[in-house]
Write a protein that holds these residues in place. Structure first.
Motif, short mmCIF file in Angstrom:
data_model
loop_
_atom_site.label_atom_id
_atom_site.label_comp_id
_atom_site.label_asym_id
_atom_site.label_seq_id
_atom_site.Cartn_x
_atom_site.Cartn_y
_atom_site.Cartn_z
N PRO A 174 -6.96 13.42 -0.70
CA PRO A 174 -6.26 13.94 0.49
C PRO A 174 -6.07 15.45 0.38
CG PRO A 174 -4.71 12.87 -0.98
CD PRO A 174 -6.09 12.63 -1.55
N PHE A 175 -6.06 16.10 1.54
CA PHE A 175 -5.86 17.54 1.60
C PHE A 175 -4.48 17.83 2.18
CE2 PHE A 175 -10.48 17.26 1.69
CZ PHE A 175 -10.81 18.22 0.74
N ALA A 176 -3.94 18.97 1.80
CA ALA A 176 -2.66 19.39 2.37
C ALA A 176 -2.88 19.81 3.81
CB ALA A 176 -2.08 20.55 1.56
N GLN A 177 -1.93 19.49 4.65
CA GLN A 177 -2.03 19.86 6.05
C GLN A 177 -1.32 21.18 6.27
OE1 GLN A 177 -0.28 16.68 8.22
NE2 GLN A 177 -2.02 15.31 7.96
N MET A 226 0.85 -1.18 0.00
CA MET A 226 0.00 0.00 0.00
C MET A 226 0.88 1.23 0.00
SD MET A 226 -3.34 0.65 1.86
CE MET A 226 -4.14 2.16 1.89
N ALA A 227 0.50 2.22 -0.77
CA ALA A 227 1.29 3.44 -0.91
C ALA A 227 1.11 4.32 0.31
CB ALA A 227 0.88 4.19 -2.17
N ALA A 228 2.11 5.12 0.59
CA ALA A 228 2.04 6.06 1.71
C ALA A 228 1.06 7.18 1.36
CB ALA A 228 3.42 6.65 1.98
N PRO A 229 0.40 7.75 2.38
CA PRO A 229 -0.55 8.84 2.10
C PRO A 229 0.15 10.01 1.42
CG PRO A 229 -0.68 8.14 4.41
CD PRO A 229 0.46 7.42 3.78
N GLY A 230 -0.49 10.54 0.40
CA GLY A 230 0.07 11.68 -0.31
C GLY A 230 1.15 11.31 -1.30
N ALA A 231 1.33 10.01 -1.54
CA ALA A 231 2.40 9.58 -2.45
C ALA A 231 1.85 9.34 -3.84
CB ALA A 231 3.06 8.33 -1.90
N GLY A 232 0.92 10.17 -4.27
CA GLY A 232 0.40 10.04 -5.62
C GLY A 232 -0.88 9.26 -5.68
N ASP A 233 -1.37 8.72 -4.56
CA ASP A 233 -2.62 8.00 -4.53
C ASP A 233 -3.75 9.02 -4.63
OD1 ASP A 233 -4.47 5.99 -4.30
OD2 ASP A 233 -4.32 5.81 -2.12
N PRO A 234 -4.56 9.03 -5.73
CA PRO A 234 -5.54 10.08 -5.91
C PRO A 234 -6.69 10.02 -4.92
CG PRO A 234 -5.75 8.46 -7.65
CD PRO A 234 -4.54 8.09 -6.84
N LEU A 235 -6.99 8.85 -4.37
CA LEU A 235 -8.09 8.74 -3.43
C LEU A 235 -7.61 8.07 -2.15
CD1 LEU A 235 -11.03 7.54 -5.70
CD2 LEU A 235 -10.60 9.83 -4.87
N ASP A 236 -8.14 8.54 -1.05
CA ASP A 236 -7.85 7.91 0.23
C ASP A 236 -8.64 6.61 0.27
OD1 ASP A 236 -7.11 7.33 2.76
OD2 ASP A 236 -8.18 8.99 3.74
#
Length: 106
Positions: A18-21, A1-11
C-alpha cells in the motif's frame, strides 16, 4: 481481515504494497493532533535530506564560483595579451615620422 494500512505488508487484491495517500489539510478536516503529527513527519523528512541538500548546494556554489573565476582569469589574460593597440600606436608613430620627413624635404 485487517484494515488497509494496519500493518498488512501486501494488499490482498493485487499483491502490491500500500502507498500513503496525499492529504490536503485545507480541504479535509484534520484534528490538531493529526496536523501536529504531519508537521513532525515533514520536519523529520526535511532534517533527513538536509545534509545531502547542503552538500549539493556547496558543490554547486563552488562550481559556479570556479566558473566565474575562470571567466575573469581568461578575460584578464586575453586583455594582457592584446597587442593591437601597441601595433596601432607604432604605426601612428611611423606615419608621423614619415609626415615630418616629407615636410622637412625641400
Amino acid at each position: 481481515m485487517a484494515a488497509p494500512g494496519a500493518g498488512d505488508p501486501l494488499d490482498s487484491k493485487n499483491g502490491k504494497a500500500p502507498f500513503a495517500q496525499r492529504i490536503d489539510p485545507t480541504r479535509e478536516k484534520l484534528t490538531p493532533a493529526q496536523l501536529h503529527f504531519m508537521q513532525q513527519v515533514q520536519l523529520a523528512q526535511w532534517q533527513k535530506t538536509l545534509p545531502q541538500r547542503r552538500t549539493r548546494n556547496i558543490v554547486t556554489g563552488l562550481g559556479i564560483g570556479a566558473l566565474v573565476l575562470a571567466i575573469y582569469g581568461y578575460t584578464f589574460y586575453s586583455v594582457s595579451q592584446e597587442r593591437f593597440l601597441d601595433e596601432l600606436e607604432d604605426e601612428a608613430k611611423a606615419a608621423r615620422a614619415r609626415a615630418l620627413a616629407r615636410a622637412s624635404e625641400p
